[in-house]
Design a protein around this motif. Structure first.
Motif: not given
Length: 426
Positions: A33-51
């Motif tokens: 749960t912690q790993l998937i939660g981290m993945a969600a947080s990081l994905a939201a941080l980088i969304r839309g930045q492309d590279v």
């Protein structure tokens, strides 16, 4: 539970576990749960930045801003690659150095991460904790009725309350008829409801304090507002915080009545970025000393960044410090100095849909009930963000305020009773 809800609550559980010692053995059964939660947080941080051209810089930001441990960074990127959110991962010396992102909109983001969480076969404790947080985010419940209402294993309830309590994911309030539990996400996701319940059922002291927030969203909460300090400590108010130079954690309370509930629930990462801007600007307004500015000048800082013909502020020797918070939130990049041979940075807006929406939200919250006046130049813009100190997200502010819940639980009796009878709203 729907897979969207499972993915969303994995991120919420991670937000709470950021309050727990990362070396604690109690986290071991919650690893997936912690790993998937981290993945969600990081994905939201980088969304839309492309590279992502400098993944090691992202590693540092993720550790500082999202509590994605530096040793968890690679597994998190791998997890994002497995669901197709990250591609073209490049390495050098065993370290991830570069990749591209294709993070989808939040509906798909949480649904696919919810699927990935299920594929990892989470422990029974994880499944029940995610279920508990989801239900308590909707409404408080009597402790003695938890198992029956939510469908939990009654023998697991004490362990769930212990883990949830340590992580501030579950709050307990003793009332006349027994203990009642709720999640801070109940207050965070329903600020209009909480405000209405306090106005209709709360004591005058509570109602007056909450009404004051209508006039100044992001109001700094000091020792002079014990009722609001209490509401923050109990997790009933959104309150991002900024660490002042003396080490004091200064919360800035918000009660956004007008925001779409989907923003408050399914798109919380956008709201958190907006709250980071709000706290940073209010900090400059109220704690900037001789350079403190009126609200109108704060809005002009946002307008400069949103302007498609500008989108940056002129270089200055102190920009790296003063804009640290917005840089860590993924709102600004530090571009090279505009002057040939210069060594300063140029804060440049990272123009993504999420970031643009976050700035608009911050702008609306700042102008709520306040007149606008004046225009801010670059010198004033720097002054508005003078205190570029570390930012504390609302869930972390709750635990920082622990021990300051000084208002008698009796004052919350009617409010919590009314909240328990509200039923499902989504």
């Amino acid at each position: 539970m729907k897979q969207f809800d499972e993915g969303l609550r994995c991120q919420d559980v991670h937000a709470g576990l950021r309050n727990v010692d990362p070396n604690s053995g109690t986290l071991t059964p919650l690893a997936d749960t912690q790993l998937i939660g981290m993945a969600a947080s990081l994905a939201a941080l980088i969304r839309g930045q492309d590279v992502i051209a400098d993944a090691q810089a992202l590693r540092a930001v993720a550790a500082e801003q999202l509590d994605v441990n530096q040793f968890a960074f690679d597994p998190v990127i791998i997890a994002l690659a497995e669901v197709g959110f990250v591609e073209g991962v490049q390495r050098s010396g065993g370290k991830i150095t570069r990749f591209t992102e294709s993070v989808p909109y939040y509906d798909d983001l949480y649904t696919r991460l919810g699927e990935a969480w299920r594929d990892r076969q989470p422990t029974e404790l994880e499944q029940q904790l995610v279920l508990l947080v989801d239900h308590l985010a909707d409404a408080p419940a009597p402790t003695e009725e938890l198992a029956q209402r939510i469908g939990l294993d009654s023998s697991a309830v004490p362990a769930l309350l212990e883990v949830g309590g340590r992580a501030e994911l579950v709050k307990t309030i003793p009332l006349l008829d027994g203990d009642v539990v709720y999640s801070p996400f109940f207050g965070f996701e329903n600020p209009d409801l909480v405000g209405d319940l306090v106005r209709e059922h709360g004591a005058h002291q509570l109602a007056d304090a909450f009404a004051a927030l209508r006039g100044e969203q992001g109001m700094p909460v000091t020792a002079a507002e014990p009722v609001l300090q209490d509401a923050i400590a109990r997790g009933l108010l959104l309150a991002p915080a900024v660490e002042l130079p003396g080490g004091t954690v200064q919360p800035f309370a918000a009660l956004p009545y007008t925001l779409d509930r989907e923003l408050l629930r399914g798109r919380k990462p956008v709201l958190e970025k907006a709250l980071a801007v709000l706290a940073c600007l209010r900090c400059g307004q109220h704690f900037g000393g001789a350079t403190s500015l009126p609200a109108g000048a704060l809005v002009d800082v946002i307008d400069k960044l949103l302007d498609p013909n500008r989108g940056f502020l002129r270089p200055h020797e102190s920009h790296e410090r003063q804009y640290r918070l917005m840089h860590a939130a993924g709102l600004l990049a530090f571009a090279p100095d505009l002057w040939p041979g210069g060594s300063w940075v140029t804060p440049r807006f990272i123009d993504t849909p999420d970031n643009r929406e976050a700035l608009h939200i911050a702008r609306d919250l700042i102008t709520h009930g306040e007149p606008l006046a004046g225009r801010a130049g670059d010198e004033q813009a720097r002054a508005a963000l003078l205190l570029g100190q570390p930012f504390t997200a609302p869930m972390q502010t709750v635990t920082r305020m622990r021990g300051k819940a000084s208002v008698s639980p009796k004052q919350w009796q009617k409010v919590i009773d009314a909240a328990m009878g509200r039923g499902q709203v989504r």
